[in-house]
Design a protein around this motif. Sequence first.
Motif, PDB file in Angstrom:
ATOM      1  N   PRO A  87       0.807  -1.225   0.000  1.00 13.68           N
ATOM      2  CA  PRO A  87       0.000   0.000   0.000  1.00 13.68           C
ATOM      3  C   PRO A  87       0.837   1.270   0.000  1.00 13.68           C
ATOM      4  O   PRO A  87       0.424   2.286  -0.550  1.00 13.68           O
ATOM      5  N   ALA A  88       2.018   1.218   0.608  1.00 12.98           N
ATOM      6  CA  ALA A  88       2.865   2.419   0.637  1.00 12.98           C
ATOM      7  C   ALA A  88       3.324   2.793  -0.766  1.00 12.98           C
ATOM      8  O   ALA A  88       3.404   3.973  -1.122  1.00 12.98           O
ATOM      9  N   LEU A  90       1.686   2.133  -3.530  1.00 12.68           N
ATOM     10  CA  LEU A  90       0.512   2.688  -4.206  1.00 12.68           C
ATOM     11  C   LEU A  90       0.309   4.149  -3.811  1.00 12.68           C
ATOM     12  O   LEU A  90       0.101   5.019  -4.673  1.00 12.68           O
ATOM     13  N   GLU A  91       0.379   4.433  -2.524  1.00 10.99           N
ATOM     14  CA  GLU A  91       0.180   5.797  -2.058  1.00 10.99           C
ATOM     15  C   GLU A  91       1.235   6.736  -2.641  1.00 10.99           C
ATOM     16  O   GLU A  91       0.939   7.866  -3.031  1.00 10.99           O
ATOM     17  N   SER A  92       2.482   6.240  -2.731  1.00  8.87           N
ATOM     18  CA  SER A  92       3.564   7.057  -3.265  1.00  8.87           C
ATOM     19  C   SER A  92       3.317   7.404  -4.732  1.00  8.87           C
ATOM     20  O   SER A  92       3.478   8.556  -5.151  1.00  8.87           O
ATOM     21  N   VAL A  94       0.393   7.223  -6.385  1.00  6.19           N
ATOM     22  CA  VAL A  94      -0.823   8.023  -6.522  1.00  6.19           C
ATOM     23  C   VAL A  94      -0.497   9.493  -6.259  1.00  6.19           C
ATOM     24  O   VAL A  94      -0.963  10.394  -6.970  1.00  6.19           O
ATOM     25  N   ALA A  95       0.334   9.737  -5.261  1.00 10.48           N
ATOM     26  CA  ALA A  95       0.737  11.118  -4.966  1.00 10.48           C
ATOM     27  C   ALA A  95       1.576  11.703  -6.094  1.00 10.48           C
ATOM     28  O   ALA A  95       1.455  12.889  -6.420  1.00 10.48           O
ATOM     29  N   ASP A  98      -1.033  11.269  -9.654  1.00 12.87           N
ATOM     30  CA  ASP A  98      -2.408  11.751  -9.575  1.00 12.87           C
ATOM     31  C   ASP A  98      -3.324  11.051 -10.582  1.00 12.87           C
ATOM     32  O   ASP A  98      -3.909  11.696 -11.461  1.00 12.87           O
ATOM     33  N   ARG A 104      -8.747  -1.163  -6.595  1.00 18.59           N
ATOM     34  CA  ARG A 104      -8.156  -2.105  -5.647  1.00 18.59           C
ATOM     35  C   ARG A 104      -9.049  -3.323  -5.556  1.00 18.59           C
ATOM     36  O   ARG A 104     -10.268  -3.217  -5.679  1.00 18.59           O
ATOM     37  N   ARG A 115     -11.569   9.461  -9.061  1.00 13.69           N
ATOM     38  CA  ARG A 115     -11.066  10.699  -8.476  1.00 13.69           C
ATOM     39  C   ARG A 115     -11.462  11.925  -9.288  1.00 13.69           C
ATOM     40  O   ARG A 115     -11.374  13.043  -8.815  1.00 13.69           O
ATOM     41  N   TRP A 734     -10.637   3.126   6.655  1.00 17.94           N
ATOM     42  CA  TRP A 734     -10.544   4.467   7.230  1.00 17.94           C
ATOM     43  C   TRP A 734     -11.839   4.852   7.946  1.00 17.94           C
ATOM     44  O   TRP A 734     -11.799   5.620   8.917  1.00 17.94           O
TER      45      TRP A 734
END
Length: 855
Positions: A87-88, A90-92, A94-95, A98, A104, A115, A734
């Motif tokens: 997941p890290a 993916l987050e990296s 995505v940031a 964009d 998922r 988004r 979340w």
Amino acid sequence: MTTQLDFARVPFAADLAGHGDRPAILTDNFTLTYRELAGRVDALALRLGTQRRLVALAAANDVDSLVAYLAALVGGHPLILLPEDKPAALESLVAAYDPDVVLRSVNGQTLFEERRAGTAHELHPDLALLLSTSGSTGSPKLVRLSATNLQANAESIAEYLSIGPDDRAATTLPMSYCYGLSVINSHLLRGAGLVLTDLSVVDPCFWELFRTAGTTSFAAVPYTFELLERVGFAGMDLPRLRYVTQAGGRLAPERVQGYAELGRRKGWELFVMYGQTEATARMAYLPPGLAAEHPGAIGIPVPGGAFRIEPVPGLEHGELVYTGPNVMLGYAETPEDLGAGRTVHELRTGDLARKHPAGVYEVVGRRSRFVKIVGLRVDLGQVERILADLGVEAASAGTDHGLVVAVEGSHDTQLLAKVLAQGIGLPRAALELHAVEHLPRLATGKVDYPAVLALSTPALSHTGPARQQPSAAGPGNGPDTVERIFRDTLERTDIGDGDTFVSLGGDSLSYVATSVRLEQLLGHLPANWHVTPIRDLEQSAGKKPARKMRRFFAPLETSIVLRAVAIVLIVGTHVGLMKWPGMAHVLMAVAGYNFARFQLSGERVPRFRRQLSSLARVAVPSMAFIGVAYLLTDRYTLANILLLNSIVGPEAVTTQWHFWFIEVLVYILLGMTALLAIPWADRAERRFQLLFPLALTGLALLSRYDIVDPGIPHPSPTLWLFALGWAIARTRTWVQRCAVSVLAMLTVPGYFFGDTHRELTLVAGILLLTWLPVIPVPRGLQRITVLLASASLYAYLVHWLVYPVLVAFSPALAVVASLAAGVAYWALCTRVMGLLSRSSWASLRRRFSRSAARS
């Protein structure tokens, strides 16, 4: 923004329905035909829309991920493909990029995160897929692949493997890995079947599925062959197996010969292959008939491709350069690069090679000083720089099997090896350090790197790091393995590949040391590692490269950092060096969090025993120390020794109240153990894993708000904090974390009767535990943080006797001495409990042997 443009389609994805009712996907419980697969793909492609958008997919080896991948290709949506279990990363990305849509696979369903309705990007019409290269997962540097790249490479692979409609391939590799994806693409191209699974080859269920599905092939990396030897692959009856492919790193020539010969006897073929993500997977293959004679070769170019060897000034061998329709468009490092066309026309592999008279190519080294070990690219120059920063002159060399470092002078090579392995993210077993009087040099004065490599053991030079046998080494000797770490930290010898940290009796007291050593070995700490079998943890060793920041910071789990910080603040506050109350209550929430993680797996009876054992590990050292304090001072009573002061002690708060935290923790652990021993409560906890602790929190709030008197006069009610920590450990989304956070923020205010500082401390600790999985700690503080967290319970005990002796002289010294004494008592208790455990096991084993002899 880009508008809808003509784009190149990927024929094998667009023509799925043309294979009709042939089986496309086979799993352990259903089969999906090509027609059915095409229907699902078209439905998701329709949902993605007709305007091209940038899509990110966290993919697992499941149907939903495969459908999402194909739908993006069919709809012409450029796709960033990433592993589901990172997941890290993916987050990296995505940031960094964009994406317009993020997909998922969650609980067997595709989570569609739209988004924006359109797109924010300029997307080149040829762009189809973006992949990370090995060693850069999570890095913004991606390989840009076109529809032509994907189709051409699938066709060439299908051609030289002679894949037909009756073939079926097992998905032994992640689809996010270019090698695993090439298996999928080439089989879908020919209307063949995919046996879709995420099972390991060491799992008997994998081979059961393999046989029942009529599987004809599987893909392997070098480590796979080590696993095959563990499960007795050579003796298996696999009547439909037609071939095995190997890539992902160099396989030792003797192992190539051995498996080629095994295949000849069993009726299947071994295809050794060579490739890079930049070539959409494959560039060369070794025809099976040449494996015995040329086991060290990469073979010949794939159909449609070509090699040439370009001379390199000053080197005997030239660089291998590849051309073909599968060569990438180029790299992307920013969103703006997504609109670029082809910037690369041939692929400079970076490998030094030669062409054998037999027509096959052999790789003999690297042009740049990089090696690829367990899938991780290691910069040999960085290795030397890390050691130079420590004042150590060194020279490093390596192979695909491991790293060899010569250090000049007399140094502690074991300590340096641990520091180095941690700094570059390699498993300790893949690293050798040798102390030499002088670094070997050529006549020119340059370092003689072949001489450095010659220092290595035969195992590292040729066949890879040997697995340490449990009986051959004691704690602290030899390279780390997962089994060795568990054996050292849990003081157990009866460890099998299927065991987990929890099944072996691990708890919050042993968790700290285990997690840190495991993170150093694996390069990362997998989610739920404490309930993951040893064999699966071994497979993940080194697969996740360490981030650059890890050279200066070590990621530690938040619960570990909270324990270390809490004990420092608690002792400092009691001594009078500082004033920071409230941390003991944070520790109560951490205790509940750890109880849920370590004490609630397995069947009811075994986990009941484990809970009693963990309870004893808290109560027995506490009672022993308080007994000594009772003899040495007049501050305590027999009620303190028996941990009953909170129930039968005097109303007034005196020194007898010092151990309230331990007493209440023991009461809670005992109560939870008794509750979960009841069958209906056990079933309820298993079925409603989050609702159960939330309901318990609700009941505990009755005492928190004085609606019900718990009958414990001294400490304020803390069961609700324990239950809240338990609930935090059970949150998965979340939304759930938000709910728990809101509950904390609503119930903490007023708990300390208007002491806002305490209440903010407690809320902050709970929120950190809820939302932040790890906290980066400066490497210089990592060891002391780990020690303090491990010894936090013991430091809490002993500081009451230590600091009064020194506080008048120096409050700071009183704090340091208290913490040091706690660490010493922790080490003593750990050693004693380990000796008792081994003694009990030996006694049990002798009794078993005598019983077996009598029978």
